[in-house]
Write an enzyme that holds these catalytic residues in place. Structure first.
Site: not given
Length: 585
Positions: A455, A468
């Site tokens: 990401s 995350y």
């Protein structure tokens, strides 16, 4: 070695007896497999069993090989004319009323080109799949054209193929090849195949290797020089041809087939990132392509419906496994590979969603597609998946570790249980996939590619996504480490780093430190913002395929991801200051 469930018969022709094995239903279309040098019919065993549930599969030992008898004398006993007699005798015995679908590898392909271009075999061959063996007539014309007009490029092609054909010259020497095969070369050949061709160890090659290789030297002596000097001018294929070219073939140049459309007007081309002995190293992919080609011809088409998506020449027929394929980026990636003609394994913990992805993948162009229900955080379940895929579908060519979950909220509000859930899926799921499927790729020795979905959060710190971001940063570093380790195995590793992409992860991401009502409100708001941004997952899928083709290490996808990646390299302090900004809730 005996083929499992095979029925044997003997066919007598031209003073020799040929050992023929059959599998599958004789009422179905017949696929006839012809082996090369220095092999026997067992080189096809893994391909044959994969085809036997759909076709009547026939294999035979070429004269002087395996359990077939050798002509006497050997000199003059292996001409293409006599090999054609053998083929017609076998075809008449196993499929007297219907033409056969011919498949040849190495010298099996060389002689099959003779079968498919001579008049007396016309009408007996429904289709021909060739791999790693050119027509000697076509080869002769190829050489003559380059000798008559010796441009630098053409001279380079001649010299290149001449270097690859070193063994042909040795096989023309008297006595020496026989002595070598019956001596040290025959003893070390299995190790040579394992080391240089990455042919799996086991019960291949068979114990007849030394006599097969000694007899087979006459294939070269009886045919190569006469045909290359005086190639036939009428060597046109009278059946549809599928050409499968291993890109890593140490013995044959791809350039040999540059003008093949002149001789085979009904031609389908395939390429395969593999070495020479593909019947042993890529049986699953060959069985898929042969089955598809045979089915298309039986259905009245001259060639299979070709994949039309981007990079179809790179991924056609390859086995691709995608986790988190039930929705979002995973589903879009499955469709992209399907459009490129790949075989797709869609994995998701939601079995129904995975099944829908597999079904649609078949509709949009996948050679085949399957659904598997697995939680990637479950190590034992992943081990069972890896074993099942290898057994039923083959070794994965491309692995896309895409499954992931979201978690927002401050570090102090994030519980140990929250951390475990995020790391179990986002990091450990990737570790399980890389370890299990990467090991299979390495053991096969034919390369491959691993894609890990990280990401933009992997290099863009933020106070709102500590768990995350940490999981995705770990995935990015894991990818970099694996890329360094697996490069020598020919396995590429790419980390894909999307930014704000319109998927359902925003509506399912958990928010630490808030009650259910507040969490639902934040999920709805995030989903609305991502929807307004409206960057489609299909663009991420395109980036994944492009990243594999170009063997890129890190692929930031969206504009904001590319910007953050640039800042992380040249202005990290700016990113750190931005990370302190409290996002609106």
């Amino acid at each position: 070695m005996t083929l499992r469930g095979a029925r044997e018969r003997w066919v007598r022709t031209g003073g020799v007896e040929l050992c023929v094995a059959e599998l599958g239903d004789p009422d179905r279309p017949t696929v006839l497999l012809v082996h090369g040098y220095p092999d026997s019919k067992e080189v096809w065993s893994e391909v044959a069993v994969r085809l036997a549930d759909r076709f009547h599969v026939v294999l035979y030992d070429v004269r002087g090989h395996g359990r077939s008898t050798a002509p006497q004398p050997l000199r003059g006993g292996f001409t293409l004319e006599k090999l054609t007699d053998d083929f017609l005798a076998v075809a008449d015995a196993v499929s007297p009323d219907r033409p056969v679908h011919l498949v040849g590898h190495d010298w099996g392909s060389v002689q099959s080109w003779e079968f498919v271009t001579v008049k007396r075999a016309e009408g007996r061959i429904a289709s021909f799949t060739s791999m790693s063996g050119p027509s000697l007539d076509h080869f002769g014309h190829w050489i003559q054209r380059r000798m008559k007009r010796p441009t630098p490029r053409r001279v380079g092609q001649l010299l290149g193929q001449g270097a690859k054909s070193w063994y042909v010259y040795l096989l023309h020497t008297p006595v020496l090849p026989e002595l070598a095969w019956r001596g040290p070369l025959g003893r070390t050949w299995p190790r040579i195949l394992s080391r240089f061709e990455k042919v799996p160890a086991g019960n291949y090659p068979t114990s007849s290797l030394t006599s097969d290789a000694a007899h087979g030297a006459w294939l070269y002596r009886d045919n190569v020089r006469p045909r290359l000097r005086r190639p036939r001018a009428d060597a046109y294929a009278h059946a549809p041809v599928q050409l499968i070219t291993p890109l890593g073939d140490a013995f044959l140049s791809e350039r040999l087939y540059d003008e093949l459309e002149l001789w085979a007007p009904q031609l389908t081309r395939r390429t395969l990132p593999a070495k020479h002995w593909v019947p042993r190293t890529r049986p699953d992919q060959l069985a898929s392509w042969v089955g598809e080609f045979v089915t298309s011809v039986e259905g009245g088409r001259q060639e299979p419906v070709s994949a039309t998506g981007p990079h179809a020449d790179r991924f056609g027929g390859q086995l691709v496994l995608i986790t988190g394929a039930g929705s979002g980026i995973g589903r879009a990636t499955a469709y992209a590979f399907a459009e490129a003609g790949a075989r797709v394994v869609a994995v998701d913990r939601d079995g129904e969603a995975a099944a829908r992805t597999a079904e649609m993948s078949r509709l949009v162009g996948a050679t085949d597609a399957w659904a598997e229900t697995v939680d990637v955080s479950d190590e034992q379940a992943m081990e069972k998946l890896a074993a099942k895929v290898a057994t039923e579908y083959g070794v994965v060519d491309v692995l896309v570790n895409n499954a992931g979950i979201g978690l927002a909220g401050s570090f102090l509000d994030t519980t140990s249980d929250d951390w475990r859930k995020v790391l179990d899926v986002n990091l450990w799921g990737v570790i399980h996939g890389c370890r299990l499927f990467g090991k299979q790729m390495a053991e096969r020795g034919q390369g491959g590619h691993i894609v890990n979905t990280a990401s933009a959060a992997a290099f863009q710190p933020t106070r709102a996504l500590p768990a995350y971001s940490t999981s995705k940063a770990a995935v990015l570093m894991l990818s970099e480490c694996l890329r360094a380790e697996l490069a020598e195995q020919g396995i590429g590793v790419t980390a894909i780093c999307p930014g704000l992409v319109n998927t359902n992860i925003t509506s399912t991401a958990r928010h630490a430190g808030v009650d259910a009502a507040e969490e639902a409100r934040r999920q709805k708001k995030s989903a609305r913002l991502y929807g307004m941004r409206n960057y489609p997952p299909e663009k991420v899928a395109e980036a994944i395929l492009r990243g594999i083709v170009n063997n890129e290490a890190v692929v930031p996808v969206t504009p904001e991801a590319r910007g953050a990646h640039l800042l992380s390299r040249f202005a990290p302090g700016m990113l750190r200051r931005l990370a302190r900004v409290k996002p609106p809730m």
